[in-house]
Design a protein around this motif. Structure first.
Motif, short mmCIF file in Angstrom:
data_model
loop_
_atom_site.label_atom_id
_atom_site.label_comp_id
_atom_site.label_asym_id
_atom_site.label_seq_id
_atom_site.Cartn_x
_atom_site.Cartn_y
_atom_site.Cartn_z
N ASN A 61 0.81 -1.22 0.00
CA ASN A 61 0.00 0.00 0.00
C ASN A 61 0.85 1.27 0.00
O ASN A 61 0.41 2.31 -0.51
N ILE A 62 2.05 1.20 0.57
CA ILE A 62 2.95 2.36 0.52
C ILE A 62 3.24 2.74 -0.93
O ILE A 62 3.18 3.91 -1.32
N TYR A 63 3.52 1.74 -1.76
CA TYR A 63 3.88 2.00 -3.15
C TYR A 63 2.65 2.25 -4.03
O TYR A 63 2.70 3.06 -4.96
N LEU A 64 1.54 1.57 -3.73
CA LEU A 64 0.33 1.81 -4.51
C LEU A 64 -0.19 3.23 -4.31
O LEU A 64 -0.83 3.79 -5.20
N SER A 65 0.11 3.83 -3.16
CA SER A 65 -0.32 5.21 -2.92
C SER A 65 0.43 6.20 -3.81
O SER A 65 0.00 7.35 -3.97
N LEU A 66 1.56 5.75 -4.39
CA LEU A 66 2.35 6.61 -5.28
C LEU A 66 1.92 6.49 -6.73
O LEU A 66 2.41 7.23 -7.59
N ILE A 73 -5.15 -1.81 -1.21
CA ILE A 73 -5.65 -3.18 -1.08
C ILE A 73 -6.02 -3.45 0.37
O ILE A 73 -5.36 -2.98 1.30
N ASN A 74 -7.07 -4.22 0.54
CA ASN A 74 -7.50 -4.65 1.88
C ASN A 74 -7.06 -6.08 2.16
O ASN A 74 -6.63 -6.40 3.26
N PRO A 247 7.55 3.96 7.80
CA PRO A 247 6.21 3.40 8.05
C PRO A 247 6.25 2.19 8.97
O PRO A 247 7.18 1.38 8.93
N ARG A 248 5.21 2.06 9.78
CA ARG A 248 5.12 0.97 10.76
C ARG A 248 4.53 -0.26 10.07
O ARG A 248 3.32 -0.43 9.97
N LEU A 249 5.40 -1.14 9.63
CA LEU A 249 4.95 -2.34 8.93
C LEU A 249 4.64 -3.49 9.87
O LEU A 249 3.91 -4.41 9.50
N ILE A 250 5.22 -3.48 11.06
CA ILE A 250 5.00 -4.56 12.02
C ILE A 250 4.57 -3.96 13.36
O ILE A 250 4.79 -2.78 13.63
#
Length: 517
Positions: A61-66, A73-74, A247-250
């Motif tokens: 989602n980080i990259y899709l936002s670009l 995606i959910n 970004p907080r991935l975990i």
């Protein structure tokens, strides 16, 4: 006499007896133990899948936002099934435009996923047991494996901290990332020894030590050591996100387990290495290191672009314009850096020359990219673009011979050849210009066969060629005529010398004439 009794078995009975004798009898007590082991393994696998799915979803989602338009995606397993978001992800990661089918039928989905996988294979990314049908069917292990390959190739291996040998050897990616972490965290906390991407991170100390190594003012390590595990983890994740932009991935509950997921932690840590890389090997100072890093990334990016086939020429030309602007800005930065450091006694001159050569190489690659785009235009546009590139190449040539060291005859011959070559290319330039003007007015061309930006660029280059070719033509004609005149002067001088030999010096002749009178 009574014979001893013999038991005679049939062939079938013999086989049954053999089977029974060779069969291992399982104790009833081993069945629950085995079931418990299988259940533990299954639970661990399910937990690993859950954590990876959550981590990878956030990363995607980080990259899709670009992307333009943006996507989100959910459910990682469901939302990649039609292939459209997978292609969008690859477009952001690679900077390339990929073909896509907008239909919702299964055939369209398979085609989209197949296009994505073929692109990865063309980039020499090895895909093991990843088939389009498995992605379309939403198979968890296939999709997790695919996303991990993207993370490995586009985030971990592509990080600026690696040298060229590490990038060429993907088996070293994990070791290189671990070595980077060990260098950063070494000596931060007594007894801290990061040996892996699992248990070494469980207590949260390594995360906080890494942040402290990057920004010492953000973390008080003495206070951190007095926190409990969950508090340490929360502190690290919050500070990294709010202060460092990582970004907080975990989450804390994903790490505070018996065996944290290795791939999830590597994905998270790789964000730090990309945002805060060490200075490249051989850099003299911070600004030099930043220029070297940009040059290395640009050269690698352009290599991939030049090798890849054009999928959408209009979209790729817009990407070319974007990167050309970035290159021009970096060139300005490089020129300012060169002026400053050329006066410094502490900056080696060979390092400046090396950087200049790198920028010259990027300029050459950008020109090759533009040539690739020009020559892929359809029909008459392609013919005009090809002529423009040929004309520009001729106009850029210098006079590659020393006229003063050559005889007039040699210079006349060479300039005559240059004039003939010039005429062969530029005689029809007016007809070429008229054809271009006709195409430019055709409404079926712009934004259908060529983008407006590309057409404008060709127009500007064509105008420049018209003016420059006139000047070059006049110069070549002048030089040829000049050396013809020079040849006549040489011949005249020779003729006068011959006359002097036969008649004597003109002053002596005049004296004799006066005496005779």
């Amino acid at each position: 006499m009574t014979s001893p009794t013999r038991t005679i078995l049939s062939p079938t009975a013999t086989r049954i007896t053999t089977i029974i004798q060779n069969t291992t009898v399982i104790s009833p007590r081993t069945i629950p133990a085995r079931s418990q082991l299988e259940e533990s393994i299954s639970t661990l696998q399910n937990e690993q899948e859950r954590v990876q799915k959550k981590t990878f979803t956030k990363w995607v989602n980080i990259y899709l936002s670009l992307h333009e338009p943006t996507y989100y995606i959910n459910d990682l397993f469901e939302d990649f099934r039609d292939g459209t978001k997978l292609i969008a992800l690859l477009e952001v990661l690679s900077g390339q435009t990929l073909p896509i089918e907008r239909g919702k039928k299964r055939a369209h989905c398979l085609s989209n996923v197949d296009n994505a996988l073929k692109y990865l294979e063309s980039r020499k990314i090895k895909l093991v047991n990843i088939r389009p049908i498995d992605v379309v069917d939403g198979k968890p292990m296939t999709i997790l494996g695919l996303i991990w390959m993207l993370i490995l190739c586009y985030q971990i291996e592509d990080s600026s901290m690696f040298d060229e040998s590490s990038k060429d050897n993907r088996s070293k990616a994990k070791e290189a990332l671990l070595e980077w972490v060990r260098k950063k965290t070494s000596g931060q906390i007594d007894g801290l020894d990061v040996r892996d991407f699992t248990s070494s991170w469980r207590d949260g100390l390594a995360f906080n030590a890494l942040i402290h190594a990057i920004r010492p003012d953000l973390v008080d390590l003495r206070r951190v050591t007095r926190m409990d595990v969950r508090e340490r983890l929360e502190n690290a994740f919050n500070v990294a996100e709010q202060q460092l932009g990582v970004p907080r991935l975990i989450d804390a509950e994903d790490v505070d387990v018996v065996k944290p997921d290795e791939k999830s932690i590597m994905t998270y840590i790789a964000q730090f290495s990309r945002r805060f890389p060490d200075l490249p090997f051989g850099s003299i100072n911070k600004e030099h290191g930043e220029l070297l890093r940009w040059v290395a990334d640009a050269r690698q990016r352009l290599t991939l672009i030049l090798e890849a086939p054009i999928q959408d020429i209009q979209a790729e030309y817009k990407e070319y314009v974007k990167q050309q602007k970035e290159f021009i800005e970096k060139q300005k930065q490089w020129k300012a850096f060169e002026r400053k450091e050329s006066k410094s006694p502490n900056f080696p001159g060979e390092k400046l020359k090396e950087l200049k050569d790198f920028f010259d190489d990027i300029a050459l690659r950008m020109n090759r990219w533009r040539f690739k785009l020009d020559t892929n235009l359809p029909g008459e546009l392609g013919q005009i673009a090809d002529w423009i590139n040929t004309a520009e190449e001729v106009l850029s040539r210098g006079i590659n011979f020393d006229r003063l060291k050559s005889s007039p005859e040699e210079n006349i011959q060479r300039f005559n050849q240059l004039n003939e070559e010039h005429a062969a290319i530029f005689t029809d330039k007016e007809a070429m210009l008229r054809t271009f003007q006709r195409i430019k007015r055709d409404p079926s061309i712009i934004n259908k066969q060529i983008s407006y930006e590309h057409l404008t660029n060709l127009n500007e280059r064509l105008d420049t060629i018209m003016n420059a070719s006139e000047e070059r033509g006049r110069y070549l004609e002048f030089e040829e005529l000049r050396w013809k005149v020079q040849k006549l002067f040489v011949q005249l001088e020779f003729f006068i010398m011959e006359l002097n030999k036969k008649q004597g010096d003109i002053n002596q002749t005049e004296k004799l004439y006066n005496e005779y009178q």
